[in-house]
Enzyme design. Structure first.
Site, mmCIF file in Angstrom:
data_model
loop_
_atom_site.group_PDB
_atom_site.id
_atom_site.type_symbol
_atom_site.label_atom_id
_atom_site.label_comp_id
_atom_site.label_asym_id
_atom_site.label_seq_id
_atom_site.Cartn_x
_atom_site.Cartn_y
_atom_site.Cartn_z
ATOM 1 N N GLU A 266 0.563 -1.264 0.032
ATOM 2 C CA GLU A 266 -0.320 -0.274 0.059
ATOM 3 C C GLU A 266 1.190 1.150 -0.255
ATOM 4 O O GLU A 266 1.789 1.399 0.892
ATOM 5 C CB GLU A 266 -0.979 -0.140 1.351
ATOM 6 C CG GLU A 266 -2.428 -0.736 1.599
ATOM 7 C CD GLU A 266 -3.030 -0.450 2.299
ATOM 8 O OE1 GLU A 266 -2.838 0.013 3.451
ATOM 9 O OE2 GLU A 266 -3.823 -1.638 3.011
ATOM 10 N N GLU A 319 -14.285 5.702 -0.807
ATOM 11 C CA GLU A 319 -14.449 5.057 -0.168
ATOM 12 C C GLU A 319 -15.656 6.187 0.817
ATOM 13 O O GLU A 319 -14.519 6.496 1.761
ATOM 14 C CB GLU A 319 -14.051 3.785 0.260
ATOM 15 C CG GLU A 319 -12.957 3.125 -0.723
ATOM 16 C CD GLU A 319 -11.921 2.026 -0.347
ATOM 17 O OE1 GLU A 319 -12.738 1.611 0.758
ATOM 18 O OE2 GLU A 319 -11.417 2.001 -0.026
ATOM 19 N N LYS A 322 -15.941 5.092 5.275
ATOM 20 C CA LYS A 322 -14.432 4.821 5.614
ATOM 21 C C LYS A 322 -15.184 5.622 7.147
ATOM 22 O O LYS A 322 -15.319 6.739 6.302
ATOM 23 C CB LYS A 322 -12.956 5.012 4.571
ATOM 24 C CG LYS A 322 -13.262 3.942 3.385
ATOM 25 C CD LYS A 322 -11.421 3.751 3.672
ATOM 26 C CE LYS A 322 -10.651 3.157 4.673
ATOM 27 N NZ LYS A 322 -9.356 3.523 4.269
ATOM 28 N N GLU A 328 -9.555 9.903 4.509
ATOM 29 C CA GLU A 328 -9.412 8.522 4.588
ATOM 30 C C GLU A 328 -10.454 8.439 3.733
ATOM 31 O O GLU A 328 -10.392 7.508 2.775
ATOM 32 C CB GLU A 328 -10.138 8.156 6.296
ATOM 33 C CG GLU A 328 -9.499 8.039 6.988
ATOM 34 C CD GLU A 328 -8.226 6.505 7.220
ATOM 35 O OE1 GLU A 328 -8.655 5.780 6.597
ATOM 36 O OE2 GLU A 328 -7.240 6.751 7.925
#
Length: 393
Positions: A266, A319, A322, A328
């Protein structure tokens, strides 16, 4: 969803986002496909987006059958995840084998599943139960793969936060936390014997966010800059990500596993954040992720110049479910409707000038990191994961 409209978005994306570069220069970029959202496109539509960015590898945080089915016969390599909540069950080889038979085997060989990561950043949770279950679970999954005749095509590994390091600067001083060495050594031995890579989640963004006055922005964005020279090796580093990778290689070498390949499972940069999240802007995300993608076609780091770079960008989508700060929910290269979150601005002229080269700032001798929350899909809130900062001062 209107597939023709979606494909039009992808075609437009290719023109403004790629401008011919990825098709000819990107080697093997990976992408993290997270799904903590209620507005994402269907997996069938995601296939075209993955191809748009030239990604040849996808990291999936579970074994979603819809995704594995959609990517059949695409040639895209998949790393699938077994979340931390599965570790205690996976210690039983019979349960591990049953999971593989139910969740992976039906999609082989049409879907190219090449790796299973068992647990995510387990060692920095400070959870003795999780830690004690990690290696037995990895061993059971590998044994199950042997029994099913799949061990030659699917490796078993696990992901780590950069916080497994006690020191990371300069890279030549990279060392694992002493309290984790007894846990790491047998895991590394297992990985060396089975041929799986060491996976690390590295976010230079958080080094900058925590200390924007001292950490040079261009250094973390992989932009042209003066960089730093490691006094012990005399190697020059013009970006923090490479310095972090080489710190991990040094730490592995100190335990006798210097030949174990390191992959970045990541890394990414948010395009939006809260007022106190320095650096979380569209322009910075564009630079960081664009440079990482361009860099993926090049060979290695200063310490390992001949090794392939294996990097998975976080993430495919913004997203919306999250938890945590605004950042985030804004790591995606794409919005849920399939349009780019921003234009990376690739051009043939800029491709030749790119630099040669979870997550809060801790001092390199910081104590135990905080325990981050888990999610339903098995990956962590990025801002709660702990990584170390490589200062250039």
């Amino acid at each position: 969803m209107d597939h023709s409209r979606f494909n039009h978005c992808c075609h437009t994306f290719i023109i403004i986002f790629i401008t011919g570069l990825l098709a000819t220069q990107v080697g093997s970029i990976g992408i993290n496909y997270g799904q903590i959202a209620n507005n994402l496109p269907s997996p069938e539509d995601v296939v075209s987006l993955v191809k748009c960015i030239g990604a040849t590898k996808v990291k999936l945080y579970d074994a979603d059958p819809r995704v594995l089915r959609a990517f059949a016969n695409t040639g895209v390599e998949f790393m699938v995840g077994l979340g931390n909540e599965y570790l205690s069950k996976m210690k039983d080889p019979n349960k591990a084998q049953a999971w593989i038979k139910s969740n992976l085997q039906p999609y082989l060989p049409s879907t190219k599943i090449t790796s299973i990561f068992v647990g995510n950043e387990v060692l920095t949770f400070n959870d003795t139960s999780l830690t004690s279950n990690l290696l037995p679970a990895m061993q059971s999954v590998h044994t199950a793969l042997i029994n099913l005749g799949l061990d030659k095509q699917i490796t078993v590994t696990t992901t780590h936060s950069l916080a497994v390091l006690q020191t990371s600067y300069p890279p030549s001083s990279g060392a694992f936390r002493p309290d984790l060495a007894p846990c790491l050594a047998p895991i590394l031995s297992f990985q060396a014997k089975t041929g799986s890579p060491f996976l690390i989640n590295a976010y230079p963004y958080f080094a900058y966010k925590a200390n924007p006055k001292q950490v040079p922005l261009d250094y973390v964005l992989l932009q042209p800059n003066q960089g730093m020279v490691d006094p012990a090796t005399n190697l020059h580093y013009d970006n923090m990500l490479f310095a972090q990778i080489d710190a991990v290689y040094t730490a592995l070498g100190s335990l006798g596993y210097g030949k174990l390949p390191v992959h970045i499972s990541e890394t990414g940069w948010p395009s939006k954040g809260d007022e106190d999240e320095a650096g979380a802007t569209v322009e910075n995300a564009k630079k960081y992720n664009g440079n990482v993608i361009k860099m993926s076609s090049k060979k290695g780091t200063p310490l390992r110049p001949n090794d392939d770079l294996n990097i998975y960008v976080f993430a495919l989508f913004n997203e919306n479910m999250k938890p945590g700060p605004t950042s985030e929910r804004n790591y995606g290269l794409f919005k849920p409707d399939g349009t780019p979150a921003y234009n990376l601005g690739f051009s043939l002229s800029s491709s030749t000038s790119s630099p040669s080269n979870d997550a809060v700032n801790n001092s390199t001798n910081a104590g135990a990191p905080p325990q981050p929350p888990t999610s339903s899909t098995g990956y962590l809130s990025i801002s709660s994961a702990t990584s170390l900062v490589s200062n250039t001062n």
